[in-house]
Write an enzyme that holds these catalytic residues in place. Structure first.
Site, PDB file in Angstrom:
ATOM      1  N   ASP A   1      -2.396   6.388  -3.449  1.00 27.61           N
ATOM      2  CA  ASP A   1      -1.265   5.743  -2.787  1.00 27.61           C
ATOM      3  C   ASP A   1      -0.765   4.596  -3.657  1.00 27.61           C
ATOM      4  O   ASP A   1      -1.220   4.414  -4.789  1.00 27.61           O
ATOM      5  CB  ASP A   1      -1.630   5.278  -1.374  1.00 27.61           C
ATOM      6  CG  ASP A   1      -2.593   4.106  -1.367  1.00 27.61           C
ATOM      7  OD1 ASP A   1      -3.320   3.918  -2.357  1.00 27.61           O
ATOM      8  OD2 ASP A   1      -2.632   3.374  -0.359  1.00 27.61           O
TER       9      ASP A   1
ATOM     10  N   ASP B   1      -1.095   1.403  -3.952  1.00 32.20           N
ATOM     11  CA  ASP B   1      -1.993   0.421  -4.571  1.00 32.20           C
ATOM     12  C   ASP B   1      -3.352   1.018  -4.914  1.00 32.20           C
ATOM     13  O   ASP B   1      -4.290   0.293  -5.254  1.00 32.20           O
ATOM     14  CB  ASP B   1      -2.153  -0.810  -3.688  1.00 32.20           C
ATOM     15  CG  ASP B   1      -2.886  -0.528  -2.382  1.00 32.20           C
ATOM     16  OD1 ASP B   1      -2.915   0.636  -1.943  1.00 32.20           O
ATOM     17  OD2 ASP B   1      -3.442  -1.480  -1.810  1.00 32.20           O
TER      18      ASP B   1
ATOM     19  N   SER C   1       0.816  -1.206   0.000  1.00 33.69           N
ATOM     20  CA  SER C   1       0.000   0.000   0.000  1.00 33.69           C
ATOM     21  C   SER C   1       0.858   1.269   0.000  1.00 33.69           C
ATOM     22  O   SER C   1       1.609   1.517  -0.916  1.00 33.69           O
ATOM     23  CB  SER C   1      -0.964  -0.035   1.193  1.00 33.69           C
ATOM     24  OG  SER C   1      -1.939   0.970   1.102  1.00 33.69           O
TER      25      SER C   1
ATOM     26  N   ASP D   1      -5.834   2.290  -3.318  1.00 33.14           N
ATOM     27  CA  ASP D   1      -7.078   2.058  -2.581  1.00 33.14           C
ATOM     28  C   ASP D   1      -7.441   3.257  -1.701  1.00 33.14           C
ATOM     29  O   ASP D   1      -8.440   3.236  -1.003  1.00 33.14           O
ATOM     30  CB  ASP D   1      -7.028   0.768  -1.756  1.00 33.14           C
ATOM     31  CG  ASP D   1      -6.004   0.798  -0.627  1.00 33.14           C
ATOM     32  OD1 ASP D   1      -5.188   1.745  -0.567  1.00 33.14           O
ATOM     33  OD2 ASP D   1      -6.012  -0.139   0.200  1.00 33.14           O
TER      34      ASP D   1
END
Length: 450
Positions: free
Chosen positions: A244, A246, A103, A248
């Site tokens: 960010d 990834d 992440s 999400d």
């Protein structure tokens, strides 16, 4: 207690236990054992994606070996946002989905997130079952016959599938006339996100879209919103969007370069949906980290606020349990349950842009519905994680702070679920109380947790 899974999958330093190829192979085998139910056509399939970290190659191959070695077919989609993997898992009828990502963490971290067939993160009991198999020495000797070994496929149209899904969440509304700055954090959305916004007609000034395996989140993305603030002012854009690693989560800035965080995004969307009679039970779900200013603004507008533990998985669990459709975290995880099964930075951004287009209002005006209580969050590494109730000095300092602030403020002290860090939040109506108390709490915590 889980030994491997934290609040967001298994996470740690790449090539250091538990984020090693040896353990990743076992994760693949254990996941196949627990979640290897037949897909829509009776095949055992798993969607496997990753962000742009260099260690993703290593973990992808190890997971693929473990999964195919236990009879599952692997549908590899390459670098992709986490919410895209969740969506593709459900839409392609896979038994589960796996995302290799850490992440917003630095490039030398990595992790493994697992999604169930319905695209939602796994509940605790299923993670515990997978973990039990991973830690069982007998798993190393478990194999399937040669004629049941799985195959691995590259899904070339995965990107296009998600692009169309994301655009359909706002019914392909034209964004023509909007100029946006887009920071993709050199992460999983680097090639997808710019396409989505451009296909809808927006003028896109992109940054952090050239990953090299080591520059993900490196001075860019949602954890560094100052980048989009600078570029918005430089290019006279309508707003900035920072994803960010990834994708999400998302953080905005308005046309003046002022940051617009998750609390403001949740609130402005909730107010709009309530006005149109589309906010389920006139309620939003947030974590204990959300600003008291959001609570006050929602109450003044007839919207209830449900509070969960920190972590988007707990927000999603509450939303599923009670049928709510909007929730999220101050950090930018926004959940639109009408469209997605997890936080989705791209879909969140599309809905904010749609709101700007439909109302004709700039982001600053839409975000100005609340007055924030002064707040500061400190995060620092610690030598050990000891249950707070087993410490001597820190609980007393926390109690003293809470008594002093009363109803006009609060403090939250917790360990990070994904890193070996402690996070301390202090929020107070009186600005002078914030630095005084956070300095004291941090000093006590760092001394006691050396």
């Amino acid at each position: 207690m889980k030994k491997l899974f934290g609040t967001d999958g298994i996470r740690g330093k790449a090539n250091v236990y538990p984020i090693t190829p040896e353990l990743a192979l076992l994760v693949g085998k254990a996941t196949a054992l627990v979640l290897g139910a037949g897909g829509n056509d009776g095949r055992k399939r798993v969607v496997l994606g990753k962000d742009t970290r260099i260690s993703g190659y290593m973990l992808e191959n190890a997971l693929t070996a473990g999964l195919t070695g236990m009879g599952m077919d692997v549908l590899s989609v390459g670098p992709m946002p986490t919410p895209a993997v969740a969506h593709l898992t459900k839409s392609m009828g896979a038994a589960c989905g796996i995302m290799i990502t850490a992440s917003h963490n630095p490039a030398c971290d990595n992790g493994i997130k697992i999604f169930a067939a319905d695209g939602f993160k796994l509940p605790d009991d299923v993670e515990l079952e997978i973990e039990k198999h991973i830690l069982d020495p007998e798993l190393r000797e478990r194999h399937v016959p040669c004629d049941r070994i799985g195959k691995a496929y590259r899904i070339d149209d995965a990107r296009g599938r998600y692009i169309e899904f994301a655009k359909s969440s706002i019914r392909n509304l034209s964004l023509r006339g909007l100029k946006i700055v887009l920071d993709c954090a050199n992460g999983g959305a680097y090639s997808i996100a710019p396409l989505i916004f451009r296909e809808l007609g927006a003028e896109v000034i992109e940054t952090a879209v050239r990953p090299d395996g080591l520059n993900i989140n490196d001075g860019c993305g949602a954890t560094h919103p100052e980048n989009i603030s600078k570029l918005v002012l430089e290019h006279k854009a309508d707003c900035g969007i920072a994803l960010d690693g990834d994708a999400d989560r998302v953080i905005f800035c308005d046309s003046d370069g002022v940051e617009v965080n998750g609390d403001r995004i949740i609130g402005m969307i909730a107010l709009d949906l309530k006005k149109r009679g589309r906010l389920a039970a006139d309620t939003v779900v947030v974590t204990g980290m959300s600003n008291l200013g959001l609570h006050r603004a929602m109450k003044e507008n007839g919207i209830s606020v449900e509070v969960t533990d920190v972590g988007d998985r707990y927000v999603i669990e509450r939303m599923r349990e009670k049928g709510f459709n909007v929730g999220g975290e101050q950090s930018g995880h926004i959940i639109f349950m009408d469209y997605a099964t997890t936080g989705d930075g791209i879909i969140s951004a599309l809905h904010v842009l749609q709101l700007m287009e439909r109302t004709g209002k700039p982001l600053a005006e839409l975000a100005g519905f609340m007055s924030v209580f002064p707040q500061e969050i400190r995060s620092f590494p610690i030598g050990r994680k000891v249950p707070l109730d087993q410490l001597e000095k820190l609980p007393a300092a926390i109690a003293e702070c809470k008594a002093a602030l009363g109803d006009s403020g609060r403090t939250i002290v917790r360990y990070s679920g994904t890193e070996n860090k402690m996070r301390i939040l202090v929020e107070a109506e009186n600005p002078a109380d914030v630095p005084a108390w956070i300095e004291k709490l941090c000093a006590v915590a760092q001394d006691e947790l050396k």
